[in-house]
Write an enzyme that holds these catalytic residues in place. Structure first.
Site, PDB file in Angstrom:
ATOM      1  N   HIS A  84      13.788 -19.670 -17.353  1.00 46.21           N
ATOM      2  CA  HIS A  84      15.242 -19.571 -17.503  1.00 46.21           C
ATOM      3  C   HIS A  84      15.937 -19.525 -16.155  1.00 46.21           C
ATOM      4  O   HIS A  84      15.313 -19.243 -15.134  1.00 46.21           O
ATOM      5  CB  HIS A  84      15.666 -18.360 -18.350  1.00 46.21           C
ATOM      6  CG  HIS A  84      15.231 -17.026 -17.829  1.00 46.21           C
ATOM      7  ND1 HIS A  84      14.076 -16.406 -18.203  1.00 46.21           N
ATOM      8  CD2 HIS A  84      15.825 -16.174 -16.944  1.00 46.21           C
ATOM      9  CE1 HIS A  84      13.976 -15.242 -17.600  1.00 46.21           C
ATOM     10  NE2 HIS A  84      15.020 -15.071 -16.817  1.00 46.21           N
ATOM     11  N   HIS A 132      19.255 -15.435 -10.653  1.00 47.56           N
ATOM     12  CA  HIS A 132      17.837 -15.689 -10.355  1.00 47.56           C
ATOM     13  C   HIS A 132      17.299 -16.841 -11.184  1.00 47.56           C
ATOM     14  O   HIS A 132      17.924 -17.270 -12.147  1.00 47.56           O
ATOM     15  CB  HIS A 132      16.973 -14.429 -10.563  1.00 47.56           C
ATOM     16  CG  HIS A 132      16.877 -13.932 -11.967  1.00 47.56           C
ATOM     17  ND1 HIS A 132      17.701 -12.958 -12.472  1.00 47.56           N
ATOM     18  CD2 HIS A 132      16.037 -14.260 -12.985  1.00 47.56           C
ATOM     19  CE1 HIS A 132      17.373 -12.696 -13.733  1.00 47.56           C
ATOM     20  NE2 HIS A 132      16.368 -13.490 -14.082  1.00 47.56           N
ATOM     21  N   GLU A 192      12.105 -14.609 -10.363  1.00 48.07           N
ATOM     22  CA  GLU A 192      11.402 -13.798 -11.361  1.00 48.07           C
ATOM     23  C   GLU A 192      10.169 -14.585 -11.792  1.00 48.07           C
ATOM     24  O   GLU A 192      10.240 -15.792 -12.018  1.00 48.07           O
ATOM     25  CB  GLU A 192      12.317 -13.558 -12.573  1.00 48.07           C
ATOM     26  CG  GLU A 192      11.667 -12.757 -13.690  1.00 48.07           C
ATOM     27  CD  GLU A 192      12.629 -12.526 -14.874  1.00 48.07           C
ATOM     28  OE1 GLU A 192      13.610 -13.264 -15.038  1.00 48.07           O
ATOM     29  OE2 GLU A 192      12.352 -11.588 -15.643  1.00 48.07           O
TER      30      GLU A 192
HETATM   31 CO    CO Z   1      15.409 -13.221 -15.978  1.00 49.16          CO
END
Ligand code: CO
Length: 134
Positions: free
Chosen positions: A7, A79, A130
């Protein structure tokens, strides 16, 4: 080592407004808000054919995204999340490469119920990364 883009996370000042915009103007499939008190955020996932967008709204007085929204009041990309097959092996490899892992270095359970880690943005071209166990 890294796999799919899981994502792109966007910090938003108004989760309901962002959700309504993506559902309406962009015609996207937008999920329900989920409170993540351990991470200091409320999240909404937008399902795209090839990845997801994660909206992040601050939750609580010590939310890690409050400072971000102070600098960027209208929101912004916060992020990127890449999938890895083995998060512990990925972390150990990155540490040997000189990357800094945020927090205590141990994976936490993220918004999808899977272990995640964050890597210091200064080590990755100014982008917070991440990693999520696939
Ligand atoms: Co995230």
């Amino acid at each position: 080592m890294i796999g799919r883009l899981n994502h792109v996370a966007i910090a938003v000042p108004d989760l309901a407004a962002a959700s309504a915009q993506y559902r309406g103007a962009l015609g996207a499939k937008v999920g329900a808000p989920q409170a993540e008190p351990d991470h200091g955020v409320t999240v909404v996932f937008v399902e795209l054919p090839n990845t997801k967008i994660e909206f992040l709204e601050p939750l609580g007085d010590d939310s890690p995204i409050l400072g971000f929204l102070e600098k960027s009041p209208s929101g912004g990309i916060h992020h990127l999340c890449y999938e890895v097959d083995d998060i512990t092996a990925a972390r150990d490899h990155l540490l040997t490469e000189g990357a800094r892992v945020l927090g205590n270095g141990e994976p936490k359970i993220g918004a999808h119920g899977k272990p995640v880690l964050f890597l210091h943005p200064k080590d990755f071209n100014g982008t917070l990364i991440e990693l999520e166990q696939a």
